[in-house]
Design an enzyme around this catalytic site. Sequence first.
Site, PDB file in Angstrom:
ATOM      1  N   HIS A   1      56.073   0.353  77.488  1.00  0.00           N
ATOM      2  CA  HIS A   1      54.739   0.361  76.889  1.00  0.00           C
ATOM      3  C   HIS A   1      53.735   1.074  77.777  1.00  0.00           C
ATOM      4  O   HIS A   1      52.525   0.997  77.544  1.00  0.00           O
ATOM      5  CB  HIS A   1      54.309  -1.076  76.586  1.00  0.00           C
TER       6      HIS A   1
ATOM      7  N   GLU B   1      63.714   8.107 101.799  1.00  0.00           N
ATOM      8  CA  GLU B   1      63.699   8.439 103.229  1.00  0.00           C
ATOM      9  C   GLU B   1      64.969   9.171 103.652  1.00  0.00           C
ATOM     10  O   GLU B   1      64.954   9.954 104.600  1.00  0.00           O
ATOM     11  CB  GLU B   1      63.558   7.164 104.088  1.00  0.00           C
TER      12      GLU B   1
ATOM     13  N   LYS C   1      51.164   8.800 111.167  1.00  0.00           N
ATOM     14  CA  LYS C   1      50.864   7.948 112.330  1.00  0.00           C
ATOM     15  C   LYS C   1      50.014   8.712 113.339  1.00  0.00           C
ATOM     16  O   LYS C   1      49.043   8.180 113.875  1.00  0.00           O
ATOM     17  CB  LYS C   1      52.161   7.479 113.001  1.00  0.00           C
TER      18      LYS C   1
HETATM   19  O1  PA5 Z   1      63.905   2.925 107.690  1.00  0.00           O
HETATM   20  C1  PA5 Z   1      63.188   2.969 108.681  1.00  0.00           C
HETATM   21  O2  PA5 Z   1      63.626   3.345 109.774  1.00  0.00           O
HETATM   22  C2  PA5 Z   1      61.740   2.545 108.622  1.00  0.00           C
HETATM   23  O3  PA5 Z   1      61.376   2.134 107.360  1.00  0.00           O
HETATM   24  C3  PA5 Z   1      61.499   1.382 109.575  1.00  0.00           C
HETATM   25  O4  PA5 Z   1      62.341   0.325 109.220  1.00  0.00           O
HETATM   26  C4  PA5 Z   1      60.051   0.927 109.537  1.00  0.00           C
HETATM   27  O5  PA5 Z   1      59.217   1.991 109.866  1.00  0.00           O
HETATM   28  C5  PA5 Z   1      59.829  -0.225 110.494  1.00  0.00           C
HETATM   29  O6  PA5 Z   1      60.199   0.121 111.780  1.00  0.00           O
HETATM   30  P1  PA5 Z   1      60.393  -0.952 112.907  1.00  0.00           P
HETATM   31  O7  PA5 Z   1      61.484  -1.864 112.511  1.00  0.00           O
HETATM   32  O8  PA5 Z   1      60.724  -0.161 114.138  1.00  0.00           O
HETATM   33  O9  PA5 Z   1      59.075  -1.686 113.047  1.00  0.00           O
END
Ligand code: PA5
Length: 436
Positions: free
Chosen positions: A310, A289, A424
């Site tokens: 394996h 990310e 989303k």
């Molecule tokens: O790193 C990030 O920002 C995302 O992985 C969020 O943690 C994830 O989408 C969950 O978001 P939230 O804590 O707002 O529910």
Amino acid sequence: METLKLNLSRTLGFISPAEISALKPEMERYNRMLHDKTGKGNDFLGWVGLPSSITASQVEEIQDAAHGLASLAEVVVVIGIGGSYLGAKSVIEALSDSFEMLKAQRTAPLVLFAGQNLSEDYMCELLDVLKNRSIAVVVISKSGTTTEPAIAFRIFKAEIEARYGKAEAAKRIVAVTDANRGALRTLATQEGYKTFVIPDDVGGRFSVLTPVGLLPLAAAGIDIRDLVRGAVDMEKATCPDAPFEANPAMQYAAARNALYRKGRKVEILASYEPKLQYIAEWWKQLYGESEGKEGKGIFPASVTLTADLHSMGQYIQEGERMLFETVIHVEKSSHSVMVEPDPANLDGLNFLVGKSLTEINHKAEEGTAMAHVDGGVPNLRIELPRIDAYTIGALLYFFENACGISGYALGVNPFDQPGVEAYKKNMFALLGKPGY
Ligand code: PA5
């Protein structure tokens, strides 16, 4: 500090010490930018000084809440996804007995997870297994509106209220969310839940050392003081004043960027300890990310060895040469199992008599590293003396710091994730959400 060392000796045929040293000014500048908050995404740098800013009273408040839940429930269900899930999941897996679930005698509640997927089977089977067990819930969402955990919480809130009534339910639910904003904050205030705050300037994937990670870990009986202590020591070891040559995060960032610039586009995080499998999942989110944007970034993959030798071993040994491998080596195990003599020796293994599984595992690791290097796969090695709360705390902060430096070296903002929104929008449109 007996914590973590980075060994680059098996990258030498691919990148020279001179090439790594040439990156010193760049890495030092990026590390300084993280600490001075002068780079991209500088409103999300709260994690940088986080370990050393955690106070004893904050830890105590988390421990108290965890003890409160433990006194009420055999199982604590932690609801969250992505950065609100993987930190706690990975540390619990790393530090718990591998067969914790089957243990008759427990000193802490079992921590299970929900809201990290939309699987109906997973949800039904989880509810089913909890039918005759007392439960509590920790619901974690910074935005408070993420679909997966919001659906799971709707289900668990109803379940808890049906079982215990609304007043008792409020004692069994703890929310970790934004200080002021979001649906979860509004609901928690309305229902009178105990809450913990996710700081504004700490993004999800960097939040393991906030209550997002620490509360579920404390509920699972993990020593969060030791975890934080390990992170604090690593914060010191990776600070901008630590010399480049002795700074493992800057060295790691330099080596992986030098390799990327030579066409190594995939990094495989490998470990010979199955307990570290979810640390690799957490690492994949952290690096994927943070770096994967603007058409750039090292693709983070992972394997657990020797199992995956394996299955994935063939590709790593002889497939396309765009890989490099980072191995987490663990020096000492917590238990001892020796190979015993067998007079018949039908399996031909008597040559191993008197050796422990760890000795054999280490030789498998060494043999594999040699083979992979011979096959054209550079090997970095992160060396941990053992797996415990202290070393895992250090490992987490090491990866976070190196990730920030690496992201700046790529020229991206490592602290946003604009691409996550695309699915989303489509999902909401397909489900008929108003406005989509
Ligand atoms: O790193 C990030 O920002 C995302 O992985 C969020 O943690 C994830 O989408 C969950 O978001 P939230 O804590 O707002 O529910």
